[in-house]
Scaffold this active site. Structure first.
Site, mmCIF file in Angstrom:
data_model
loop_
_atom_site.group_PDB
_atom_site.id
_atom_site.type_symbol
_atom_site.label_atom_id
_atom_site.label_comp_id
_atom_site.label_asym_id
_atom_site.label_seq_id
_atom_site.Cartn_x
_atom_site.Cartn_y
_atom_site.Cartn_z
ATOM 1 N N SER A 280 0.840 -1.190 0.000
ATOM 2 C CA SER A 280 0.000 0.000 0.000
ATOM 3 C C SER A 280 0.874 1.237 0.000
ATOM 4 O O SER A 280 1.979 1.229 0.542
ATOM 5 C CB SER A 280 -0.872 0.028 1.250
ATOM 6 O OG SER A 280 -0.031 0.181 2.382
ATOM 7 N N LYS A 281 0.340 2.308 -0.616
ATOM 8 C CA LYS A 281 1.193 3.477 -0.751
ATOM 9 C C LYS A 281 1.367 4.243 0.561
ATOM 10 O O LYS A 281 2.206 5.119 0.652
ATOM 11 C CB LYS A 281 0.741 4.381 -1.891
ATOM 12 C CG LYS A 281 -0.584 5.039 -1.728
ATOM 13 C CD LYS A 281 -0.814 5.965 -2.917
ATOM 14 C CE LYS A 281 -2.206 6.513 -2.881
ATOM 15 N NZ LYS A 281 -2.689 7.001 -4.147
ATOM 16 N N ARG A 282 0.581 3.896 1.560
ATOM 17 C CA ARG A 282 0.807 4.532 2.869
ATOM 18 C C ARG A 282 2.081 3.993 3.516
ATOM 19 O O ARG A 282 2.729 4.669 4.279
ATOM 20 C CB ARG A 282 -0.389 4.271 3.792
ATOM 21 C CG ARG A 282 -1.501 5.281 3.628
ATOM 22 C CD ARG A 282 -2.693 4.950 4.501
ATOM 23 N NE ARG A 282 -3.270 3.657 4.144
ATOM 24 C CZ ARG A 282 -3.175 2.560 4.875
ATOM 25 N NH1 ARG A 282 -2.552 2.581 6.033
ATOM 26 N NH2 ARG A 282 -3.736 1.436 4.472
ATOM 27 N N LEU B 148 4.604 2.284 1.675
ATOM 28 C CA LEU B 148 5.699 2.035 0.743
ATOM 29 C C LEU B 148 5.473 2.887 -0.500
ATOM 30 O O LEU B 148 4.337 3.160 -0.845
ATOM 31 C CB LEU B 148 5.611 0.546 0.351
ATOM 32 C CG LEU B 148 6.763 -0.014 -0.433
ATOM 33 C CD1 LEU B 148 7.753 -0.602 0.573
ATOM 34 C CD2 LEU B 148 6.295 -1.144 -1.327
#
Ligand code: GLU
Length: 501
Positions: free
Chosen positions: A255-257, A259
């Site tokens: 997830s972009k939170r 990584l």
């Protein structure tokens, strides 16, 4: 049967590493079998659609070397390849399923659905449509649709009993209870299809033989299977790849939170496409001989889905950088490396007129860089003469005036700047002074680079060459005696208002 695979990303944000990952496996599988790889754009969510994101997906695929055989960009016999251009196709097929009794129109208002949802929540029941419009007779439904007074959606008439069973090529048989499959919306009131309907119609019409996608879509597959059966179409083979995981303790879904998941961002940081491909190729798959470093061609040659393992592969940044470093150091030719680094150096305002000088620089720096961007700070002092001295370097210079004066003379006399001659000169000089090597090398390094950490001195001096070496020692000596123009002690600050003198 010739293999046809596809990816169907939604253009809603930064091109995602998950798209690159699934794209890689689809590409490799198709090429292994001499088949075709299609890029289709799932742009039916008009609120989240982003044209720029679509362009960046195309660019990403080219950058990675995963060029599709059919796509919105290059077209092909099964186009259009953007779902928003295929609305008529979906409508026609959806109406066929209304006719055959597999879909039904639902006229429920937003308000009713909202209430239903609240009620289900309150009673702790599973959420989903309750089938209110399911039993309208065909005539009633048809009349309402024709009257066109109420907006309506088309829902799947999911069987309420039994199971839907399908085969996943990696997991074997998967069974879903039909009572868990709700009467989901297939065509919205604005004429846009939802994911399930569009996906199945497109995969069928585009001749897709293998649906290879991430495992998060397994729960959608029974709906797709029901649709294939409703249409009377053969199902493709399903291959659900393990999800990429965050490198955290519970290995959550990437997830972009947690990584950086943007491929563009990795590109901008100076990760090579070959390294990213190689890294992703090791996620959930391995070479028969266990080797970790391989290119796209090798992967195609050796690929088989039997070697996919279902454990959650972790997207470990350190490992990606390690792969990248290996490509920079050992796998790319120096000329190739130069072509990749140049845009980064140019963007930093560096210039050089001698191509060989650049190659020499890269040759000595490449073992210390993990990304292309790192050549910029590491290489800074090679490209201009007016670099500043860091605090450490200043101290070393101050302590090394005598050595620098001597070495200036010695280096002026040296004819050949090959590494052996430089080595001899330095050793002879250090011996003549009866001091440790560091005492001499530290001020010399500071004079030549402005920093106290650099590649080996002999290599460095040899690459810089006579002219630069002498110029830099001279500059350091004048700094020691007079300071640099921008380095003069500051004038004492004017008395601040209110200060007592
Ligand atoms: N649009 C979906 C995605 O973004 C496609 C899923 C599928 O391959 O069926 O991954």
């Amino acid at each position: 049967m010739s293999v046809v695979t596809r990816i169907a990303p939604s253009p809603t944000g930064d091109p995602h590493v998950g798209t690159a990952y699934i794209g890689l496996f689809n590409y490799v599988f198709a090429k292994k079998h001499g088949g075709k790889f299609i890029l289709r754009i799932e742009d039916t969510d008009r609120e989240r659609y982003n044209a720029d994101s679509e362009m960046r997906i195309f660019k990403m695929m080219h950058w990675l070397g995963l060029n599709p055989d059919e796509s919105p960009e290059i077209g092909g016999p099964n186009g259009p390849y953007q779902q928003s251009e295929r609305l008529e196709i979906y409508k026609k097929h959806a109406l066929d399923l209304v006719e055959s009794g597999h879909l039904y129109p639902c006229f429920c208002s937003e308000e009713r659905l909202l209430k239903l949802r609240e009620e289900q929540k309150r009673r702790k029941q599973p959420l989903g449509y309750d089938g209110f419009c399911r039993n309208l007779s065909k005539e009633e439904a048809g009349a309402c649709m024709a009257a066109g007074k109420e907006p309506y959606v088309l829902r799947l008439k999911a069987p309420s009993e039994g199971e839907t069973v399908f085969r996943d090529e990696l997991r074997g048989q998967i069974r879903f209870k039909n009572s868990d499959i709700r009467d989901g919306i297939m065509l919205k009131s604005d004429g846009y299809p939802t994911y399930h309907l569009a996906n199945v119609i497109d995969d069928h019409l585009m001749g897709v033989t293998h649906v290879l996608r991430a495992e998060e879509w397994i729960t959608s597959t029974p709906i797709h299977v029901l649709l294939y059966r409703a249409f009377g179409w053969d199902e493709p083979k399903f291959i659900h790849m393990p999800l990429l995981r965050n490198p955290d303790a519970n290995k959550s879904k990437i997830s972009k939170r947690k990584l950086d998941t943007s491929v563009d961002s990795y590109r901008d940081q100076g990760i090579l496409p070959e390294a990213l491909i190689n890294f992703l190729g090791n996620m959930g798959w391995s070479m028969p001989d266990g080797r970790e470093f391989f290119g796209l061609k090798d992967m195609i040659k050796e690929f088989s889905i039997e070697r996919i393992s279902l454990g959650g592969p972790v997207f470990d940044l350190k490992k990606l950088r390690f792969f990248n470093a290996r490509y920079l150091r050992d796998i790319l030719s120096l000329e190739d490396l130069a072509e990749r680094v140049k845009p980064f150096l140019e963007a930093a305002g560096y210039d050089w007129d001698d191509e060989d000088y650049l190659l020499d620089i890269l040759d000595i720096l490449k073992s210390r860089a993990e990304t292309l961007t790192e050549f910029v700070p590491h290489g800074a002092y090679f490209f201009h003469e007016d670099f500043s001295y860091d605090e450490q370097a200043k101290k070393k210079l101050a302590a090394g005036q005598k050595y620098l004066e001597d070495l200036e003379r010695e280096f002026a006399l040296l004819e050949s700047y090959d590494e052996d001659s430089i080595d001899d000169l330095i050793h002879d000089y250090v011996q003549s002074q009866s001091v440790g090597m560091g005492k001499v090398l530290q001020p010399l390094r500071a004079a030549l680079t402005g920093v106290s950490n650099s590649p080996s001195m002999t290599e460095l001096i040899s690459v810089l060459g006579k002219q630069r070496v002498l110029k830099r020692i001279g500059r350091a000596l004048s700094y020691i005696t007079a300071g640099l123009p921008d380095d003069k002690p500051q004038k004492p600050e004017a008395v601040k208002t209110g200060a007592v003198s």
